[in-house]
Design an enzyme around this catalytic site. Structure first.
Site, PDB file in Angstrom:
ATOM      1  N   GLU B  49       0.862  -1.173   0.000  1.00 47.83           N
ATOM      2  CA  GLU B  49       0.000   0.000   0.000  1.00 47.83           C
ATOM      3  C   GLU B  49       0.902   1.227   0.000  1.00 47.83           C
ATOM      4  O   GLU B  49       1.746   1.376   0.882  1.00 47.83           O
ATOM      5  CB  GLU B  49      -0.834  -0.057   1.271  1.00 47.83           C
ATOM      6  CG  GLU B  49      -2.081   0.762   1.252  1.00 47.83           C
ATOM      7  CD  GLU B  49      -2.861   0.554   2.543  1.00 47.83           C
ATOM      8  OE1 GLU B  49      -3.271  -0.588   2.823  1.00 47.83           O
ATOM      9  OE2 GLU B  49      -3.017   1.531   3.274  1.00 47.83           O
ATOM     10  N   ASP B  60      -4.815  10.390  10.137  1.00 50.44           N
ATOM     11  CA  ASP B  60      -3.531   9.785  10.489  1.00 50.44           C
ATOM     12  C   ASP B  60      -2.976  10.304  11.801  1.00 50.44           C
ATOM     13  O   ASP B  60      -3.120  11.483  12.137  1.00 50.44           O
ATOM     14  CB  ASP B  60      -2.515  10.032   9.372  1.00 50.44           C
ATOM     15  CG  ASP B  60      -2.774   9.136   8.177  1.00 50.44           C
ATOM     16  OD1 ASP B  60      -2.729   7.903   8.355  1.00 50.44           O
ATOM     17  OD2 ASP B  60      -3.055   9.661   7.087  1.00 50.44           O
TER      18      ASP B  60
END
Ligand SMILES: Cc1ncc(COP(=O)(O)O)c(C=O)c1O
Lengths: 388, 264
Positions: B49, B60
């Site tokens: 990924e 995040d």
């Protein structure tokens, strides 16, 4: 129109984790907003706690000086010093109804943070406010107020250390504590239903102003002016006039050091359509879609995007958007202080700057300005500009 | 048939789980990211990924925020990520999926992004801030160009939403282990097992677990219930020590994760 959209602007661009809460909020808002008891409770607080209706004041000295008839909607007289308390109270009441025991919020100028801390104290909610580290520095008085009100203020050191970074951190907190926490977003921005919900709450400003000016002048204003950060005080005062095409509506963004310098927050002059912090709207961004650093002397306007309905109103040309520079804003700040004995917030001074700059254009006309907040929080910033 | 599906089929036959490492493209440079991907591919990754850096990564935690900042500082743009994937595909058959936020994709032009992604061999796309409600424009394009539209589900995703996601999800379903942002966690609450079982009962796609997979022990704990594991922050944190594939801690950690997913 698609649900949650204003033309092509708006939508719900959030991580999957938040989607159930978005639906819960939408459901709760529309259910309670229709409830007479909820309205009564909300309006009760607006009247006896916030001090509404706020006065509509004929600023006669400035009127003479500018050669027009100027009325100021005195949101600076709201409890806590700005219109932000209206939305903060509305959402805090809603949070209680949803059974949330904790509220969080972002703040730029600290006005929304103080408003949320106030509402949380009043209603017995745990409260955490995210504020960019640079804003903590330049709006110290509001940080102290939030602390006294029992809120925890978390300075955000990441990114550009201003409002957008505070929103990122608030979203991260919300994603983490989504089961117990309601996020009180401070303006007509973010994912649906926020822009709609906040607009409904703050529309009381415009409804009052329309009634008041009708009573005093027996007519509609020629032009209504408001500063535009996320766009809540502007949406609030524009709301009842949107359908009256004969009323010109002007939104004033932060021109900072001048558009050509790149140091500004004028989304409609330097931005393009993008998707940021939950919504599709105009965004100041580079050619790769990275969000740009913004600048304004007014922290409440220092933000890279703008409420999606404003983008719609701009493209449909119902509202004219322009900007005022720091310099013009400071001039308006001093003029209003000295002529009227009212120290306006630096954000609101942008709207006043527009009027002063455009005196001749609006000569002899009836002008309504949303004086969205008072300038107590800004005295340090302003005094630094005169005695470096 | 998309290559992602083939990977899960093969692993399933072999009684293994997919190990899906995450790297931020351009952290700290495209060249370094390539070295990192090469290392991961040679040592047991099943799918890689690659994150498209964004200035405001709202989902995040600090580790991936820092990675994103480094990548942007190096000037990484979408076209650089595409070139990286193209180069990788010349040497390896391991599928690459991209993960990112919508605005850089939107700024690039959605159709242009999807078609160039396909040209450069991208096999799947995860957009963090695009729930199914807003996927109406991009999903048909992804189908047209043969890229899997990968969606997330979380501990608070209810049955109705799972069914909604099922309609448009391809490749695999990415189950987020906790309500929260990316970042390492000591423990993953085992009450998510109920949710995982519910999802497995409703969706035939492979289901992977991500967010907070910081230890082989977590893989072992959830091994029987899932088809793969995404390892992000735990890897990126070790990477940022020295940005070197010879870093012993990085090598050991990845080796342990491979063993946990594949058996020795
Ligand atoms: C006094 C005042 N006016 C205006 C604003 C800008 O926000 P909005 O555009 O949502 O009214 C702020 C924001 O903090 C503020 O404090």
């Amino acid at each position: 129109m698609r649900k949650g959209y204003y033309g092509k602007f708006g939508g719900v661009f959030v991580p999957e984790t938040l989607m159930p809460s978005i639906y819960e909020l939408e459901e709760a808002f529309f259910r309670w907003w229709r409830s007479r008891d909820f309205r009564k409770e909300f309006e009760g607080y607006l009247k006896d706690y916030v001090g509404r209706p706020t006065p509509l004041y004929h600023a006669s000295n400035l009127s003479v000086r500018c050669g027009l008839t100027l009325y100021l909607k005195r949101e600076d007289l709201c409890h806590t010093g700005a219109h932000k308390i209206i939305n903060a109270l509305g959402q805090a009441l809603l949070a209680k109804k949803m059974g949330k025991r904790r509220v969080i919020a972002e703040t730029g100028a600290g006005q929304h943070g103080v408003a949320v801390a106030t509402a949380a104290a009043l209603l017995g909610l745990e409260c955490c406010i995210y504020m960019g580290a640079d804003d903590v520095e330049r709006q110290k008085m509001n940080v102290i107020r939030m602390d006294m009100l029992g809120a925890e203020v978390r300075g955000v050191e990441t990114g550009t250390r201003t409002l957008k970074d505070a929103i990122n951190e608030a979203l991260r907190d919300w994603v983490t504590n989504v089961r117990t926490t309601h996020y009180i977003l401070g303006t007509v921005f973010g994912p649906y239903p926020y822009p709609q919900m906040v607009k409904e709450f703050v529309s009381v400003i415009g409804r009052e102003a329309a009634r008041q000016i009708w009573k005093k002048e027996k007519r509609l204003p020629d032009v209504v002016v408001a500063c535009v950060g996320g766009g809540s005080n502007a949406m609030g005062i524009f709301y009842p006039f949107l359908k009256r095409k004969e009323v010109t509506l002007v939104g004033v963004e932060a021109g900072g050091k001048g558009i050509s310098t790149g140091h500004h927050a004028a989304r409609f002059q330097g931005g393009k359509v993008g998707i940021f912090q939950g919504t599709k709207s105009y965004v100041l961004q580079d050619s790769n879609g990275q969000i740009l650093d913004t600048y304004s002397i007014a922290p409440g306007l220092d933000y890279a995007s703008v409420g999606p309905e404003h983008s719609f109103l701009m493209e449909s040309q119902r509202v004219t958007y322009t900007s005022a520079t720091d310099e013009e804003t400071l001039e308006a700040f001093f003029l209003t202080s000295r002529e009227e004995g009212i120290i306006p917030a630096l954000e609101s001074s942008h709207a006043l700057a527009y009027v002063i700059k455009n005196c001749t254009r609006w000569k002899d006309k009836l002008v309504l300005v949303n004086l969205s907040g008072r300038g107590d929080k800004d005295v340090e910033t302003v005094s630094r500009t005169i005695s470096p | 048939m998309n290559e992602i599906t083939n990977v899960f089929r093969r692993l399933n036959r072999e009684g293994k789980k997919a190990l899906i490492p995450y790297v931020t493209g351009g952290d700290p440079s495209i060249e370094k990211t390539y070295e990192f991907m090469e290392f991961l591919a040679r040592n047991g990754a099943d799918i890689i990924e690659v994150g498209i850096p964004f200035s405001d990564p709202m989902a995040d935690g600090p580790v991936i925020q820092r990675a994103s900042e480094r990548a942007l500082k190096a000037g990484t743009a979408v076209k650089d990520i595409f070139a990286l994937v193209r180069r990788f595909n010349k040497a390896f058959t391991i599928p690459v999926v991209l993960m990112g936020y919508l605005n850089p994709i939107y700024a690039y032009g959605v159709e242009r992004f999807v078609s160039e992604a396909a040209d450069n061999g991208v096999k799947g796309l995860i957009i963090v801030d695009m729930p199914p409600e807003e996927a109406g424009e991009i999903c048909p394009l992804l189908r047209k160009y043969g890229i899997a539209s990968i969606f997330l589900a979380t501990p608070v995703t209810n049955r109705d939403r799972i069914l909604k996601i099922k309609k448009i999800a391809r490749g695999f379903l990415y189950f987020v282990s906790v309500t929260g942002v990316t970042g390492e966690r000591d423990e993953i609450p085992t009450d998510i097992l109920e949710k995982i079982k519910e999802i497995k009962g409703l969706i035939s796609l492979p289901v992977t677990l991500g967010f907070g997979i910081s230890h082989p022990r977590i893989v072992e704990e959830f091994f029987p219930y899932l088809d793969g594991f995404v390892v992000g922050s735990a890897l990126v944190r070790r990477w940022e020590h020295s940005f070197s594939v010879d870093d012993p801690e990085l090598k050991n950690f990845f080796q342990e994760m491979v063993i946990a997913c594949h058996g020795s």
